[in-house]
Design a protein around this motif. Structure first.
Motif, PDB file in Angstrom:
ATOM      1  N   UNK A   1      47.137  38.732  47.319  1.00  0.00           N
ATOM      2  CA  UNK A   1      46.991  37.742  46.250  1.00  0.00           C
ATOM      3  C   UNK A   1      46.353  38.371  45.016  1.00  0.00           C
ATOM      4  N   UNK A   2      46.355  37.599  43.919  1.00  0.00           N
ATOM      5  CA  UNK A   2      45.664  38.059  42.717  1.00  0.00           C
ATOM      6  C   UNK A   2      44.979  36.896  42.018  1.00  0.00           C
ATOM      7  N   UNK A   3      43.943  37.239  41.251  1.00  0.00           N
ATOM      8  CA  UNK A   3      43.209  36.287  40.414  1.00  0.00           C
ATOM      9  C   UNK A   3      43.138  36.858  39.002  1.00  0.00           C
ATOM     10  N   UNK A   4      43.350  35.999  38.017  1.00  0.00           N
ATOM     11  CA  UNK A   4      43.143  36.370  36.615  1.00  0.00           C
ATOM     12  C   UNK A   4      41.809  35.796  36.176  1.00  0.00           C
ATOM     13  N   UNK A   5      40.851  36.674  35.864  1.00  0.00           N
ATOM     14  CA  UNK A   5      39.531  36.237  35.417  1.00  0.00           C
ATOM     15  C   UNK A   5      39.364  36.558  33.939  1.00  0.00           C
ATOM     16  N   UNK A   6      38.735  35.634  33.232  1.00  0.00           N
ATOM     17  CA  UNK A   6      38.475  35.802  31.806  1.00  0.00           C
ATOM     18  C   UNK A   6      36.978  35.736  31.575  1.00  0.00           C
TER      19      UNK A   6
END
Length: 340
Positions: free
Chosen positions: A31-36
């Protein structure tokens, strides 16, 4: 506080033993997560100052939120004090957070986060260097403000400038934070007074045997014929930065963090391939919210750069889909991590 008799938390600034590696449910896959890093604007080349709290770019965060929703991605906004105090940020993000289309967490920039009991210095910009009582007070103030602004208790944390310290794990645990995502493997901030993350694993891992605090490192990979020797070679090139470019162009060695800031799509794809070859269950992408508006970071200077940032994510998301890597969320991670 940990229960009496429970295993104490490990230090966040020392590599964990191999036995600490986290495992995920069989159906979790990769899986992946986009963090800002949702933060104020400031001149990256100038000394830090408490009065530098520009927020003109907040008008642009709605576009990225909508873009992610269109791509089926739930972005993770790691919010610092000036953003948490901004009415506009709450107006834009709170409905998405309430509906499960976005998540918020903590990002602590100590120089703009009360209480202001320390001098603003490079050393003190790494919050883990502060006295533990002050580090805890700043985190508590930020957590309370985020809960007020966004209607949810934040359970994931990133230290500004990746500035973890010897007391951070205990403080996070005491304040009900379940996940840290400050560790940036293959990077060394010791020359400025920060942590050295060389030798840290890319795989998620537990900070205690009781499995109450989870580390989700940011994803960085070595690529090239010498990638297996990267830990030995790359740090030695700091006196010769041009050699890093030479080795990358020759396909010998390149360090690739998963970020649109300074990393091309082709480089990102190579980094993704290396991370998948290494069997990582989770890829953690990151960038800074001021890059969503031209003129606030070195990476997005004009509208052309901004268009390129969005194109970067479109192409990376498409490649991840082709590789069978699906998006996830903080809650998805917490629900699928296997506890012994």
């Amino acid at each position: 506080m940990p229960e009496p008799g429970s295993t104490p938390l490990r230090s966040l600034i020392a590599p964990p033993p191999s036995s600490a590696r986290a495992r995920f449910a069989d159906g979790f896959g990769t899986r992946f997560i986009v963090s800002i890093d949702a933060e104020e604007e400031f001149d990256w080349t100038a000394p830090l100052a408490r009065e530098n709290q520009g927020l003109a770019h907040l008008t642009s965060i709605a576009r990225f939120q909508q873009f992610c929703e269109g791509e089926g991605v739930v972005p993770l906004w790691l919010v610092d004090w000036p953003v948490a105090k901004a009415t506009l940020a709450a107006e834009i993000l709170r409905p998405a957070v309430t509906a499960g289309r976005a998540e918020v967490g903590l990002q602590l920039h100590p120089w703009v986060n009360p209480p202001f009991d320390e001098e603003v210095t490079p050393h003190n910009s790494f919050v883990g260097n502060l006295p533990p009582e002050l580090e805890a007070a700043k985190l508590a103030a930020l957590s309370a403000q985020i809960e007020t602004a966004f209607g949810t208790h934040p359970v994931i944390y990133r230290a500004g400038r990746y500035g973890l310290g010897p007391n951070t794990a205990r403080i996070l645990h005491e304040q009900g934070v379940a996940i840290d995502t400050s560790v940036r493997p293959l990077f060394d901030y010791a020359s400025g007074g920060g942590p050295d993350y060389r030798g840290f694993p890319l795989h998620p891992y537990w900070l205690d045997d009781a499995q109450t605090l989870l580390e989700l490192p940011l994803t960085t990979s070595y690529w090239g014929m010498l990638r297996r020797q990267g830990d030995a070679i790359f740090p030695r090139l700091w006196r010769m930065p041009m050699m890093r470019g030479v080795l990358a162009r020759l396909g010998l060695l390149e360090r690739i963090p998963l970020t649109p800031e300074g990393i091309s799509v082709d480089e990102a794809i190579r980094g993704i391939d290396m991370a998948l070859d290494d069997g990582l269950p989770l890829l953690m992408f990151s960038f800074h919210s001021p890059s969503l508006h031209p003129g606030h970071t070195p990476y997005v200077r004009d509208e052309r750069d901004l268009d390129a940032l969005y194109d970067w994510f479109r192409r990376v998301f498409a490649y991840l889909e082709r590789r069978g890597v699906q998006p996830t969320t903080v809650s998805g991670v917490m629900n699928n991590v296997v506890r012994a």
